[in-house]
Design a protein around this motif. Structure first.
Motif, PDB file in Angstrom:
ATOM      1  N   ILE A  25     -10.218  67.996 -35.150  1.00 19.04           N
ATOM      2  CA  ILE A  25     -10.462  66.785 -34.608  1.00 19.04           C
ATOM      3  C   ILE A  25     -10.531  65.742 -35.623  1.00 19.04           C
ATOM      4  CG2 ILE A  25     -12.429  65.750 -33.515  1.00 19.04           C
ATOM      5  CD1 ILE A  25     -13.282  68.436 -32.195  1.00 19.04           C
ATOM      6  N   LYS A  26      -9.983  64.547 -35.238  1.00 17.59           N
ATOM      7  CA  LYS A  26      -9.999  63.249 -36.170  1.00 17.59           C
ATOM      8  C   LYS A  26     -10.452  62.114 -35.218  1.00 17.59           C
ATOM      9  CE  LYS A  26      -7.278  60.371 -38.855  1.00 17.59           C
ATOM     10  NZ  LYS A  26      -7.007  60.265 -40.119  1.00 17.59           N
ATOM     11  N   ILE A  27     -11.417  61.491 -35.814  1.00 17.41           N
ATOM     12  CA  ILE A  27     -11.977  60.284 -35.181  1.00 17.41           C
ATOM     13  C   ILE A  27     -11.205  59.073 -35.963  1.00 17.41           C
ATOM     14  CG2 ILE A  27     -13.972  58.836 -34.926  1.00 17.41           C
ATOM     15  CD1 ILE A  27     -15.642  61.511 -35.262  1.00 17.41           C
ATOM     16  N   VAL A  28     -10.877  58.274 -35.126  1.00 21.20           N
ATOM     17  CA  VAL A  28      -9.960  56.974 -35.588  1.00 21.20           C
ATOM     18  C   VAL A  28     -10.721  55.720 -35.037  1.00 21.20           C
ATOM     19  CG1 VAL A  28      -7.937  58.350 -36.144  1.00 21.20           C
ATOM     20  CG2 VAL A  28      -8.326  57.307 -33.757  1.00 21.20           C
ATOM     21  N   GLY A  29     -10.514  54.768 -35.561  1.00 26.81           N
ATOM     22  CA  GLY A  29     -10.997  53.324 -35.170  1.00 26.81           C
ATOM     23  C   GLY A  29     -12.509  53.080 -35.106  1.00 26.81           C
ATOM     24  N   GLN A  30     -12.603  52.116 -34.649  1.00 28.33           N
ATOM     25  CA  GLN A  30     -14.204  51.577 -34.881  1.00 28.33           C
ATOM     26  C   GLN A  30     -14.894  51.926 -33.489  1.00 28.33           C
ATOM     27  OE1 GLN A  30     -16.078  50.270 -37.434  1.00 28.33           O
ATOM     28  NE2 GLN A  30     -14.254  50.235 -38.622  1.00 28.33           N
ATOM     29  N   PRO A  31     -16.126  52.145 -33.374  1.00 32.40           N
ATOM     30  CA  PRO A  31     -16.750  52.515 -32.030  1.00 32.40           C
ATOM     31  C   PRO A  31     -16.553  51.223 -31.282  1.00 32.40           C
ATOM     32  CG  PRO A  31     -18.323  53.330 -33.759  1.00 32.40           C
ATOM     33  CD  PRO A  31     -17.037  52.473 -34.517  1.00 32.40           C
ATOM     34  N   PHE A  32     -16.691  51.395 -29.935  1.00 34.07           N
ATOM     35  CA  PHE A  32     -16.348  50.150 -29.147  1.00 34.07           C
ATOM     36  C   PHE A  32     -17.338  50.026 -27.954  1.00 34.07           C
ATOM     37  CE2 PHE A  32     -13.447  53.624 -27.687  1.00 34.07           C
ATOM     38  CZ  PHE A  32     -13.865  53.560 -26.374  1.00 34.07           C
ATOM     39  N   THR A  33     -18.171  50.676 -28.204  1.00 31.17           N
ATOM     40  CA  THR A  33     -19.464  50.702 -27.460  1.00 31.17           C
ATOM     41  C   THR A  33     -20.704  50.832 -28.114  1.00 31.17           C
ATOM     42  OG1 THR A  33     -20.042  52.958 -26.750  1.00 31.17           O
ATOM     43  CG2 THR A  33     -18.370  51.949 -25.394  1.00 31.17           C
ATOM     44  N   GLN A  34     -21.967  50.423 -27.586  1.00 34.53           N
ATOM     45  CA  GLN A  34     -23.178  50.552 -28.292  1.00 34.53           C
ATOM     46  C   GLN A  34     -24.104  51.588 -27.432  1.00 34.53           C
ATOM     47  OE1 GLN A  34     -24.841  46.789 -28.977  1.00 34.53           O
ATOM     48  NE2 GLN A  34     -23.406  46.212 -30.177  1.00 34.53           N
ATOM     49  N   GLU A  35     -24.450  52.503 -28.328  1.00 34.68           N
ATOM     50  CA  GLU A  35     -25.396  53.673 -27.806  1.00 34.68           C
ATOM     51  C   GLU A  35     -26.523  53.468 -28.411  1.00 34.68           C
ATOM     52  OE1 GLU A  35     -24.036  55.016 -24.992  1.00 34.68           O
ATOM     53  OE2 GLU A  35     -21.989  54.383 -25.426  1.00 34.68           O
ATOM     54  N   PRO A  36     -27.586  53.011 -27.958  1.00 35.08           N
ATOM     55  CA  PRO A  36     -28.873  52.789 -28.716  1.00 35.08           C
ATOM     56  C   PRO A  36     -29.522  54.211 -28.598  1.00 35.08           C
ATOM     57  CG  PRO A  36     -29.206  51.725 -26.574  1.00 35.08           C
ATOM     58  CD  PRO A  36     -27.680  52.170 -26.685  1.00 35.08           C
ATOM     59  N   TYR A  37     -30.045  54.429 -29.999  1.00 34.84           N
ATOM     60  CA  TYR A  37     -30.889  55.677 -29.992  1.00 34.84           C
ATOM     61  C   TYR A  37     -32.245  55.245 -30.500  1.00 34.84           C
ATOM     62  CZ  TYR A  37     -26.675  58.965 -29.810  1.00 34.84           C
ATOM     63  OH  TYR A  37     -25.683  59.617 -29.337  1.00 34.84           O
ATOM     64  N   GLY A  38     -33.196  56.243 -30.274  1.00 38.93           N
ATOM     65  CA  GLY A  38     -34.437  55.598 -30.658  1.00 38.93           C
ATOM     66  C   GLY A  38     -35.237  56.898 -31.393  1.00 38.93           C
ATOM     67  N   ILE A  39     -36.219  56.561 -31.889  1.00 40.07           N
ATOM     68  CA  ILE A  39     -37.301  57.665 -32.518  1.00 40.07           C
ATOM     69  C   ILE A  39     -38.645  57.624 -31.255  1.00 40.07           C
ATOM     70  CG2 ILE A  39     -39.012  58.032 -34.313  1.00 40.07           C
ATOM     71  CD1 ILE A  39     -36.933  56.403 -36.139  1.00 40.07           C
ATOM     72  N   GLY A  40     -38.835  58.685 -30.941  1.00 37.36           N
ATOM     73  CA  GLY A  40     -39.995  58.877 -29.876  1.00 37.36           C
ATOM     74  C   GLY A  40     -41.241  58.997 -30.597  1.00 37.36           C
ATOM     75  N   LEU A  41     -42.072  58.325 -30.106  1.00 34.62           N
ATOM     76  CA  LEU A  41     -43.484  58.191 -30.684  1.00 34.62           C
ATOM     77  C   LEU A  41     -44.401  58.059 -29.578  1.00 34.62           C
ATOM     78  CD1 LEU A  41     -43.120  54.953 -33.354  1.00 34.62           C
ATOM     79  CD2 LEU A  41     -42.832  57.331 -33.717  1.00 34.62           C
ATOM     80  N   LYS A  42     -45.693  58.707 -29.814  1.00 34.54           N
ATOM     81  CA  LYS A  42     -46.560  58.361 -28.671  1.00 34.54           C
ATOM     82  C   LYS A  42     -47.054  57.020 -28.522  1.00 34.54           C
ATOM     83  CE  LYS A  42     -51.572  59.892 -28.061  1.00 34.54           C
ATOM     84  NZ  LYS A  42     -52.811  60.324 -28.785  1.00 34.54           N
TER      85      LYS A  42
END
Length: 93
Positions: A25-42
């Motif tokens: 598996i080879k990943i090519v090119g730049q990401p073309f979407t934004q998928e926000p991730y977060g850090i879960g806190l109380k």
């Protein structure tokens, strides 16, 4: 891998994980979407939230953000390290 297609699109982190464990598996090119991730806190734990935010700013300012990219996701992609998201830029953060 099954010969049913030449490429596919998937969440960048999941695809990177698959590429790290499968040399075919080879990943090519730049990401073309934004998928926000977060850090879960109380909820309403402002002390810990402030600590986390300060830590994130520190690793961004000192170049560790880019270094972490290069030694993790950057090992399976030809994409450059993304610009860190602005603290508080995602709803709910």
């Amino acid at each position: 891998m099954q010969g049913r297609g030449d490429a596919y699109v998937q969440d960048y982190v999941l695809l990177s994980s698959q590429a790290s464990s499968n040399k075919d598996i080879k990943i090519v090119g730049q990401p073309f979407t934004q998928e926000p991730y977060g850090i879960g806190l109380k909820h309403d734990d402002t002390t810990f939230k402030d600590f986390i935010n300060k830590f994130l700013v520190t690793i961004q300012d000192e170049g560790q953000w880019t270094q972490v990219w290069k030694t993790t996701l950057g090992t399976v992609t030809d994409a450059d390290a993304p610009k860190p998201p602005a603290i508080g830029s995602v709803p709910g953060s």
